[in-house]
Design an enzyme around this catalytic site. Structure first.
Site, PDB file in Angstrom:
ATOM      1  N   GLU A  93     -15.130  -2.439  -3.901  1.00 26.94           N
ATOM      2  CA  GLU A  93     -14.314  -1.427  -4.576  1.00 26.94           C
ATOM      3  C   GLU A  93     -15.168  -0.277  -5.082  1.00 26.94           C
ATOM      4  O   GLU A  93     -16.279  -0.480  -5.570  1.00 26.94           O
ATOM      5  CB  GLU A  93     -13.555  -2.066  -5.738  1.00 26.94           C
ATOM      6  CG  GLU A  93     -12.421  -2.923  -5.223  1.00 26.94           C
ATOM      7  CD  GLU A  93     -11.692  -3.636  -6.336  1.00 26.94           C
ATOM      8  OE1 GLU A  93     -10.721  -3.076  -6.849  1.00 26.94           O
ATOM      9  OE2 GLU A  93     -12.100  -4.756  -6.678  1.00 26.94           O
ATOM     10  N   CYS A 106     -18.133   5.806  -9.000  1.00 27.29           N
ATOM     11  CA  CYS A 106     -18.584   4.510  -9.501  1.00 27.29           C
ATOM     12  C   CYS A 106     -18.623   3.549  -8.312  1.00 27.29           C
ATOM     13  O   CYS A 106     -17.592   3.282  -7.697  1.00 27.29           O
ATOM     14  CB  CYS A 106     -17.602   4.029 -10.578  1.00 27.29           C
ATOM     15  SG  CYS A 106     -17.992   2.379 -11.175  1.00 27.29           S
ATOM     16  N   CYS A 113     -18.933 -10.946  -8.439  1.00 28.47           N
ATOM     17  CA  CYS A 113     -20.071 -10.915  -9.376  1.00 28.47           C
ATOM     18  C   CYS A 113     -20.348 -12.340  -9.861  1.00 28.47           C
ATOM     19  O   CYS A 113     -19.418 -13.067 -10.192  1.00 28.47           O
ATOM     20  CB  CYS A 113     -19.758 -10.019 -10.572  1.00 28.47           C
ATOM     21  SG  CYS A 113     -21.143  -9.887 -11.724  1.00 28.47           S
ATOM     22  N   CYS A 117     -18.925 -12.525 -17.528  1.00 28.46           N
ATOM     23  CA  CYS A 117     -18.485 -11.779 -18.712  1.00 28.46           C
ATOM     24  C   CYS A 117     -16.985 -12.045 -18.894  1.00 28.46           C
ATOM     25  O   CYS A 117     -16.204 -11.840 -17.955  1.00 28.46           O
ATOM     26  CB  CYS A 117     -18.753 -10.296 -18.544  1.00 28.46           C
ATOM     27  SG  CYS A 117     -20.484  -9.945 -18.152  1.00 28.46           S
ATOM     28  N   CYS A 120     -14.090  -9.332 -18.227  1.00 26.34           N
ATOM     29  CA  CYS A 120     -14.120  -8.607 -16.950  1.00 26.34           C
ATOM     30  C   CYS A 120     -13.430  -9.404 -15.852  1.00 26.34           C
ATOM     31  O   CYS A 120     -13.759 -10.576 -15.620  1.00 26.34           O
ATOM     32  CB  CYS A 120     -15.572  -8.354 -16.557  1.00 26.34           C
ATOM     33  SG  CYS A 120     -15.753  -7.664 -14.918  1.00 26.34           S
ATOM     34  N   CYS A 344     -13.063   0.215 -16.184  1.00 28.71           N
ATOM     35  CA  CYS A 344     -14.092  -0.805 -16.406  1.00 28.71           C
ATOM     36  C   CYS A 344     -13.458  -2.168 -16.624  1.00 28.71           C
ATOM     37  O   CYS A 344     -12.534  -2.301 -17.425  1.00 28.71           O
ATOM     38  CB  CYS A 344     -14.902  -0.472 -17.651  1.00 28.71           C
ATOM     39  SG  CYS A 344     -16.071   0.825 -17.389  1.00 28.71           S
TER      40      CYS A 344
END
Ligand code: SF4
Length: 363
Positions: A93, A106, A113, A117, A120, A344
């Site tokens: 993305e 970005c 990932c 976290c 997220c 984010c």
């Protein structure tokens, strides 16, 4: 994927060696860079200044792009989110954020990932794999072409941020190579000074980045002022707790240019990390290391099914004022692209919940 070489992931030197292996002189590499990066042409066929024979040879042995656009979403605020698939069908993305002063792209460094976290959504994918340097550069080329048109000079310098999916410092070599490729003259010519890389706190790589002469800027995602809370929100903290992280930041500070600061990102989660007490703790923590830094406060972006809510604008402002009263430079980041899950913490290779109301252009 076929065994073809992805030339977008090759530096100028590697490209020279590649054209040499095809029996061609080194200036051919310059021609390819001018076409594929300077003019951002997406295929060898479009590089009509190359001889037909050479183009045929290139098509047999190499490719210019490997990512395939799956969906493109347009936010009411102009932000665009692209969902690509790699040759092995993994999601990538990228987000384009227009701005009056300077647009920002970005990019992602990994598919998924490995870090966990808790605020997220990308974390829920787990690590699918590291992206190659070529896949990183391709994202940028695609976003530039979509915004300005193929072969059209960018109207003003575009900023890049490595804040998409993935922890960039866990894919360090490909990341640094991609940044080098993008900076090469006659190509994209995006200098590292316009690039910011955000890390969750991979301490050895912070120190390594400081040793790179022409390096990008650094941002560190903090999210909490104490180890206790950070262990919960960002489990990487158990490996590299705040003391170690900030001491690496202090070392990094020696590599800052005269007016440069580095950035701490602080996601604001209502009732979790946004109290007056926590603002004071954060100020104390940063002041105890006398860091030349600024803090970006990022109101959390709603990301179901995560159990968090954004702090209210008043709370964010009070938090900011407390930091400022303690001598910490602090800014509030305006969320962009929330309605298309581009903000984010929202990247999770999903369609938007309100797709029908949005401009969705499938590839
Ligand atoms: S915030 Fe960044 S490092 Fe943490 S899980 Fe999400 S993508 Fe990974």
């Amino acid at each position: 994927m076929s065994e073809k070489v992805n030339i977008t992931g090759l530096t100028a030197e590697e490209l020279k060696a590649f054209v040499g292996s095809l029996g061609e002189p080194p200036y051919r590499a310059r021609q390819i860079i001018a076409g594929a990066r300077g003019r951002r042409l997406g295929s060898f066929a479009a590089m009509t200044d190359l001889s037909r024979e050479f183009r045929t040879k290139l098509i047999q042995h190499a490719v210019v792009t490997t990512l395939v656009l799956e969906s493109r979403y347009l936010s009411s605020d102009g932000t665009r989110r692209y969902l690509f698939k790699t040759h092995d069908k993994l999601p990538v993305e990228t987000v384009f954020i227009p701005d009056e002063r300077r647009d920002t792209i970005c990019f992602s460094s990994q598919s998924g990932c490995p870090l966990q976290c808790t605020f997220c959504l990308t974390a829920q994918l787990g690590l699918l794999r590291n992206l190659t340097a070529g896949e990183i550069v391709e994202q940028v080329i695609f976003a530039l072409n979509d915004a300005y048109g193929e072969a059209v000079k960018t109207p003003r310098g575009t900023n890049l941020v490595g804040m998409g999916a993935g922890e960039p410092f866990l894919n360090f070599d490909a990341l640094i190579k991609a940044i080098r490729i993008m900076a090469e003259p006659n190509g994209l010519h995006i200098v590292p000074n316009r690039v910011t890389i955000s890390t969750a706190g991979v301490v050895p790589r912070i120190r390594e980045l400081a040793t790179i002469p022409d390096r990008p800027h650094l941002a560190v995602s903090l999210a909490a002022p104490t180890d206790e809370l950070r262990n919960e929100l960002m489990p990487i903290n158990k490996k590299w707790p705040l003391k170690e992280l900030l001491s690496a930041c202090k070392d990094f500070e020696k590599s800052l240019k005269p007016k440069e600061r580095f950035t701490f990102e602080y996601v604001m989660l209502a009732g979790v990390n946004d109290s007056d007490k926590q603002a004071n703790q954060l100020a104390r923590l940063l002041n105890s290391h006398t860091l030349r830094a600024k803090v970006n406060l990022i109101p959390h972006n709603p990301a179901e099914p995560l159990p968090y809510h954004p702090s209210s604008p008043e709370r964010v402002e009070t938090f900011r004022q407390i930091l400022e009263s303690k001598g910490i430079l602090a800014f509030v980041r305006r969320p962009r692209g929330r309605d298309i899950l581009a903000a984010c913490g929202q990247l999770a290779a999903r369609g938007t919940p309100e797709e029908s109301r949005l401009v969705l252009i499938s590839a």
